[in-house]
Design an enzyme around this catalytic site. Structure first.
Site, short mmCIF file in Angstrom:
data_model
loop_
_atom_site.label_atom_id
_atom_site.label_comp_id
_atom_site.label_asym_id
_atom_site.label_seq_id
_atom_site.Cartn_x
_atom_site.Cartn_y
_atom_site.Cartn_z
N LYS A 169 14.79 -42.35 -42.88
CA LYS A 169 14.91 -43.18 -41.85
C LYS A 169 13.77 -44.03 -41.85
O LYS A 169 13.07 -44.30 -41.34
CB LYS A 169 14.53 -42.58 -40.02
CG LYS A 169 15.54 -42.66 -38.64
CD LYS A 169 14.82 -43.13 -37.58
CE LYS A 169 13.54 -44.03 -37.97
NZ LYS A 169 14.25 -45.02 -37.42
N GLY A 220 3.13 -47.28 -39.77
CA GLY A 220 3.51 -48.36 -38.50
C GLY A 220 2.32 -48.18 -38.00
O GLY A 220 1.34 -48.28 -38.20
N SER A 221 2.79 -48.43 -36.60
CA SER A 221 2.14 -48.29 -35.62
C SER A 221 1.08 -46.88 -35.66
O SER A 221 1.40 -46.40 -35.84
CB SER A 221 2.07 -49.33 -34.36
OG SER A 221 2.49 -47.74 -33.80
N THR A 222 0.07 -47.47 -34.48
CA THR A 222 -1.03 -46.59 -34.61
C THR A 222 -0.83 -45.43 -33.26
O THR A 222 -0.39 -44.44 -32.88
CB THR A 222 -3.00 -47.10 -34.41
OG1 THR A 222 -3.35 -47.43 -35.16
CG2 THR A 222 -3.30 -45.76 -33.81
N THR A 224 2.46 -45.04 -32.63
CA THR A 224 3.70 -44.48 -33.13
C THR A 224 3.24 -43.11 -33.99
O THR A 224 3.67 -41.57 -33.78
CB THR A 224 4.75 -44.66 -33.39
OG1 THR A 224 5.13 -46.57 -33.13
CG2 THR A 224 5.43 -44.27 -34.34
N GLY A 225 1.76 -43.72 -34.33
CA GLY A 225 1.24 -42.24 -35.44
C GLY A 225 1.00 -41.25 -34.28
O GLY A 225 1.15 -40.09 -35.19
N GLU A 242 -0.03 -43.91 -42.61
CA GLU A 242 -0.34 -45.83 -43.28
C GLU A 242 -0.52 -46.35 -41.45
O GLU A 242 0.85 -46.26 -41.60
CB GLU A 242 -0.05 -46.05 -44.36
CG GLU A 242 -1.39 -46.48 -44.78
CD GLU A 242 -0.38 -48.56 -44.06
OE1 GLU A 242 -0.91 -48.82 -43.08
OE2 GLU A 242 0.51 -48.92 -44.93
N CYS A 276 -0.28 -54.50 -43.33
CA CYS A 276 -1.01 -53.70 -42.98
C CYS A 276 -1.79 -53.97 -43.30
O CYS A 276 -2.66 -53.97 -42.53
CB CYS A 276 -0.88 -52.13 -43.27
SG CYS A 276 1.56 -51.98 -42.00
N GLU A 373 -4.36 -56.43 -33.53
CA GLU A 373 -3.74 -56.72 -34.85
C GLU A 373 -2.32 -57.79 -34.51
O GLU A 373 -1.60 -57.12 -34.04
CB GLU A 373 -3.10 -55.51 -36.04
CG GLU A 373 -2.40 -55.43 -36.71
CD GLU A 373 -1.62 -54.39 -37.60
OE1 GLU A 373 -1.61 -54.15 -38.82
OE2 GLU A 373 -1.82 -53.51 -36.64
#
Length: 469
Positions: A169, A220-222, A224-225, A242, A276, A373
């Site tokens: 996706k 992506g972002s932390t 969302t991780g 990552e 990143c 960030e």
């Protein structure tokens, strides 16, 4: 090039709905993309599960040959694909977009040369103990908007080489170039081996929670991780995450400003700072601070920012309105807290999401643009007097993706760099990566590893085989 379509089970999938794709250089839609439903996701996962037994049983050399053929096919279309990438992402077509295409081709070919290792732990009179590597099953890939083709390649190609099937996706901000990549690749793969769906947060959450998907790879972002980890817990999905980085660089007092200024500038502002592992915080010894800051400001003021289809453009816009607004808020907060911009500092008065390359001084830790960030074209420069203090500040915070030390004394710089708490460190450079060396984050910057044999292992299950004499 016609608008790319979704590919599921080796053929185009027609959807009932579409969504607009925005050109960030104008802020307006330039086309529409198909929007997948949750039923379409079910169809894609079912196709991937059907294809898995045959693909996993295909000899690895044949799987590698498919990757090599995909690389050749992408190379044949790279000009058109690069223009499509530029239109939806914003990066200059002739330089940054073409650079991404060339990197994607190179990475695919390099991945095709990898082979999973078989280790013999013991071979004696009692018998053998060997460690084999087996594919996991169906891999769900969720990719971001900053490097949509290259990061899709980073996810897809090792998964396929390892014998897995894939449902990917792409970001809803930049879906088209990934869809076209899948179209090209599918011509060289059995039906169902590689499938693509589109959607926003609800689709990503469904992929993460879907029991038929065995592994998630996400860039992506932390935050969302963390959500992905929670969603995947139901069936203990394997994860490669990552996540965010707020990479610090330390310039020691013996550094040569003339030698390092251009490189630091490029490593901070590649892709308009939307990378990143870009250099995002610059700690400079007080003896060099003013000279290096002025040199970087000169480079920023001389840079040409414009739409991706303009041959004169060196840097493009911020990719989307939400990120643009976030960067603007960081600049405003910095000024309110005493920060001073030597270059840039305010959005450009034009259509699109343009924020100039900006050099910021008179800020320190505790200010948002240093602690968060920024993922945009602002470089805060922080003055320091003691290297140990700079190291402590560089290591503070939740991120640990990358860091660097800049000095004329390679041995001293290397010793200090080894003390940075991050997954990747550089000396007199930053954000250099290659397909043969592992890349991953420490602390809240991720879980798992990408690239090379270490990265390939992330897509495989170890199996210990004990055979008596």
């Amino acid at each position: 090039m016609s608008t790319p379509v979704l590919i599921v089970d080796g053929k185009p999938l027609q959807t009932a709905a579409t969504f607009p794709v925005i050109n960030p250089a104008t802020g307006r839609a330039f086309t529409a993309c198909q929007l997948a439903s949750l039923d379409d996701l079910e169809t894609a996962v079912a196709a991937a599960r059907r294809a898995f037994p045959g693909w996993s049983a295909t000899p690895v050399d044949m799987r590698a040959a498919a990757l090599a053929a995909i690389a050749d096919a992408v190379e044949a279309e790279k000009e058109a694909l690069g223009r499509l990438l530029s239109s939806e992402q914003g990066k200059p077509a002739r330089t940054a977009a073409m650079g991404e295409m060339n990197a994607a081709i190179m990475w695919t070919r390099a991945t095709a040369k990898l082979r999973p290792a078989m280790e013999t732990i013991r071979d004696d009179e009692s018998g053998t103990v060997q460690v084999h590597r087996l594919p996991l099953g169906v891999v769900g890939s969720i990719t971001p908007w900053n490097h949509p083709v290259l990061i899709a390649v980073w996810h897809i190609m090792p998964a396929l080489l390892a014998g897995n099937t894939v449902v990917i996706k792409p970001s809803s901000y930049t879906p088209l170039s990934t869809l076209r990549l899948v179209e090209i690749a599918s011509a060289h793969l059995p039906p169902g081996v590689l499938n693509v769906v589109t959607g926003e947060g609800d689709m990503g959450r469904a992929i993460c929670a879907r029991p038929g998907i065995d592994k998630i790879v996400f860039t992506g972002s932390t935050p969302t991780g963390r959500s992905i980890m929670a969603s995947g817990a139901a069936n203990l999905k394997r994860l490669t995450l990552e996540l965010g980085g707020n990479d610090a660089a330390i310039v020691l007092p013996d550094a040569d400003v003339d030698a390092i200024a251009q490189k630091i500038f490029l490593k901070a502002f590649n892709n308009s700072g939307q990378t990143c592992a870009a250099l995002k915080r610059l700690y400079v010894h007080e003896s060099l601070h003013d000279a290096l800051a002025e040199r970087l400001a000169d480079l920023a003021r001389a840079s040409v920012m414009g739409p991706g289809d303009d041959a004169a453009s060196e840097y493009g816009p911020i990719q989307n309105k939400a990120q643009f607004d976030f960067v603007c808020s960081l600049a405003e907060d910095a000024i309110a807290n005493g920060g001073r911009f030597l270059a840039g500092g305010a959005p450009l008065d034009r259509d699109g999401y343009f924020f100039p390359l900006s050099i910021l001084v008179d800020v320190t830790d505790g200010i948002r643009v240093v602690d968060e960030e920024q993922f945009g074209p602002i470089l805060p420069i922080i003055r320091y007097t003691d290297a140990e203090d700079a190291l402590a500040r560089a290591n503070a915070g939740e991120n640990g993706l990358g860091g660097s030390v800049w000095s004329s004394d390679i041995a001293a710089a290397t010793a200090l760099a080894r003390r940075l708490v991050c997954g990747n460190v550089w000396v007199n450079d930053h954000s250099v990566i290659s397909p043969d060396a592992p890349f991953g984050g420490a602390k809240q910057s991720g879980i798992g590893t990408e690239f090379g044999l270490h990265g390939l292992d992330e897509y495989m299950q170890l199996q210990t085989v004990r055979v008596p004499r």
